[in-house]
Motif scaffolding. Structure first.
Motif, PDB file in Angstrom:
ATOM      1  N   THR A 185      58.147   0.367  97.161  1.00  0.00           N
ATOM      2  CA  THR A 185      58.439  -0.091  95.804  1.00  0.00           C
ATOM      3  C   THR A 185      59.681  -0.981  95.805  1.00  0.00           C
ATOM      4  O   THR A 185      59.722  -2.033  95.167  1.00  0.00           O
ATOM      5  CB  THR A 185      58.633   1.128  94.875  1.00  0.00           C
ATOM      6  N   ASP A 241      51.751  -1.707  92.218  1.00  0.00           N
ATOM      7  CA  ASP A 241      52.259  -0.666  93.114  1.00  0.00           C
ATOM      8  C   ASP A 241      51.246   0.468  93.255  1.00  0.00           C
ATOM      9  O   ASP A 241      50.602   0.841  92.277  1.00  0.00           O
ATOM     10  CB  ASP A 241      53.565  -0.114  92.515  1.00  0.00           C
ATOM     11  N   ASP A 242      51.122   0.993  94.450  1.00  0.00           N
ATOM     12  CA  ASP A 242      50.305   2.181  94.711  1.00  0.00           C
ATOM     13  C   ASP A 242      48.831   2.001  94.367  1.00  0.00           C
ATOM     14  O   ASP A 242      48.252   2.780  93.606  1.00  0.00           O
ATOM     15  CB  ASP A 242      50.872   3.404  93.961  1.00  0.00           C
TER      16      ASP A 242
HETATM   17 MG    MG Z   1      56.707   3.675  95.473  1.00  0.00          MG
END
Ligand code: MG
Ligand code: ADP
Length: 476
Positions: A185, A241-242
């Protein structure tokens, strides 16, 4: 006296929060999924205690059912008694024909209809930069404070190249993957922050996959799907993200696939992160997977000792703290697998020092961080584990090896087997034999059972922490 709905729900939230915070690495899970729930009423119908809460959408309901069914059910009966049931009222965007479905234990009540405010995704006519707050980036994630090491060198240098020249999209999509707390991140946000600082006309948007999904669902509910996709197509640098979170969610994959194609076609930059290499992400459609692999994928790995020390020194310096060398060394040698934990240790140390007006030195660090550091005793034997566990439960160690199926003996046996797996090098077979000649599958089952209970029950977890401490405190 009967508690109010609010008191009852707050008591449930405490348990839920404990469970979630210790079992999920995503600090927003609780805030996203539980804070929006409103307690409405608590009443008793015949022998059933009913707690009714309001959920913001049908999707929300499905999500809770899919992910937190057991936790919620167990928590409600634990807090309010075995005859307690949770009822949902679901807010829907328009008078829908679709009544909320009913599950066996989490029963839905007749729905309430409440109009929602308009969404906040605005598509500009002419490209204008997004206000910094809408980019959703955290300002502290920059290249400047990202420590480079062998573990992240390739990922970092590719990220920097993209940040410096976001027009050149030969690396798009750029996918950073790796385990929890290793800087994914941080790194992908650093790209966004760098672009914002140097290319003021660029529209940058960072979203977690979860957030992207929520926005998507809201836009469906509010019949604004066109606006949703137009909005995303207007972004120059899209950071998601993710993405492993998209696994098995077909609709969102479909949507993302379209946004993705469009942005790619417009030669915009797409940046992604995942907790594992793309080929291992389960439930992602082949065509989307192959898109993920068009650009560049780079991993972040567990940092080596030298990098861990550099990160600690850097973080300490940012806090105006001069860490003694032996303290840095102590922390870096003992916390190995996760940079977030390194940070946590440093914060603990500083808190300790401030509260106790104590000087930071190795002895103090050892004391302050004793439950951070999983110092394992070196020569633990199965006999020793059985003794400590039985002392804890005040049981005769022979019982654990005997045939008895008494509940407290079974519990002690399972826990002892669990620690035998964790703290010794013995094979499943040997462990089984030492527990009264049991089969290796019993050991496997015990380990799984302990893990399950640790996941759903915070009291159990606390008990495990206690036992682990005793095991470590008095090694043989
Ligand atoms: Mg993360
Ligand atoms: P991930 O997304 O991989 O789970 P994060 O990016 O959230 O991990 O990183 C966890 C914490 O560690 C963050 O506070 C981040 O700033 C810090 N961190 C990770 N890698 C580095 C690094 N190389 N240098 C400095 N801080 C780092």
């Amino acid at each position: 006296m009967q508690p109010t709905a609010k008191e009852a729900w707050n008591a449930c939230l405490k348990v839920i929060r404990d469970n979630i915070e210790s079992s999920s690495d995503n600090p927003t899970t609780f805030v996203t999924w539980f804070e929006p729930i409103k307690p409405l009423e608590l009443d008793q119908v015949d022998s059933e205690v009913r707690l009714t809460v309001e959920l913001p959408s049908h999707f929300f309901y499905e999500w809770l059912e899919e992910h937190f069914y057991h936790l919620i059910r167990e928590t409600v009966t634990r807090v309010l008694g075995p005859d307690a049931r949770l009822y949902y009222k679901i807010i829907i965007a328009q008078p829908a024909e679709s009544a909320p479905s009913e599950s066996s234990l989490l029963r839905a009540q007749p729905q309430t209809v409440i109009k929602r405010p308009a969404p906040d995704l605005v598509v500009p006519n002419a490209p204008v930069p997004l206000p910094a707050s809408e980019s959703r980036l955290s300002r502290c994630n920059t290249f400047d404070n990202f420590v480079e090491g062998d573990c992240n060198r390739l990922a970092r240098s590719a990220a920097l190249a993209i940040a410096q020249d976001p027009e050149d999209n030969s690396f798009s999509p750029f996918l950073v993957y790796g385990g929890v707390g290793l800087g994914k991140t941080h790194l992908i946000q650093a790209i966004g922050n760098h672009v914002l600082a140097n290319h003021t006309r660029k529209r940058v948007r960072y979203v977690t996959s979860e957030h992207f999904l929520n926005e998507f669902v809201q836009s469906i509910e509010q019949h604004r799907i066109g606006q949703f996709s137009a909005y995303y197509r207007s972004i120059d640098v899209l950071i998601v993200d993710d993405v492993q979170f998209f696994g098995k969610k077909e609709k969102i994959q479909e949507m993302f696939f379209h946004v993705f194609n469009e942005l790619h076609h417009l030669r915009k930059q797409i940046i992604l992160s995942a907790d594992r290499p793309p080929k291992d992400i389960k439930g992602i459609e082949e065509r989307l997977l192959s898109r993920f692999q068009w650009g560049l994928a780079a991993d972040v790995q567990i940092p080596d000792l030298e990098t861990r020390m550099a990160i600690l020194n850097r973080k300490a310096a940012d806090e105006g703290l001069d860490l003694p060398q032996d303290v840095t060394d102590f922390i870096a040698r003992n916390i190995k697998s996760n940079i977030r934990e390194l940070e946590g240790a440093l914060v603990r140390l500083m808190t300790h020092a401030t509260l106790l007006h104590d000087e930071i030195n190795a002895a103090m660090a050892r004391q302050a961080l004793k439950d951070f550091i999983h110092d394992q005793p070196t020569h633990v034997t199965i006999d020793y584990i059985v003794k400590i566990v039985c002392d804890y439960f005040k049981l005769n160690p022979d019982l654990v090896r005997a045939k008895t199926r008494k509940r407290e003996v079974v519990q002690a046996r399972q826990i002892a087997m669990f620690f035998a797996r964790e703290l010794t090098q013995n094979s499943l077979k040997t462990i089984g034999l030492q527990f009264g000649g049991r089969d290796h599958s019993t050991v496997v089952h015990s380990e799984r059972s302990v893990n399950n209970q640790m996941e759903t029950n915070s009291q159990y977890r606390e008990m495990m922490v206690h036992i682990r401490r005793s095991l470590i405190a008095n090694p043989p």
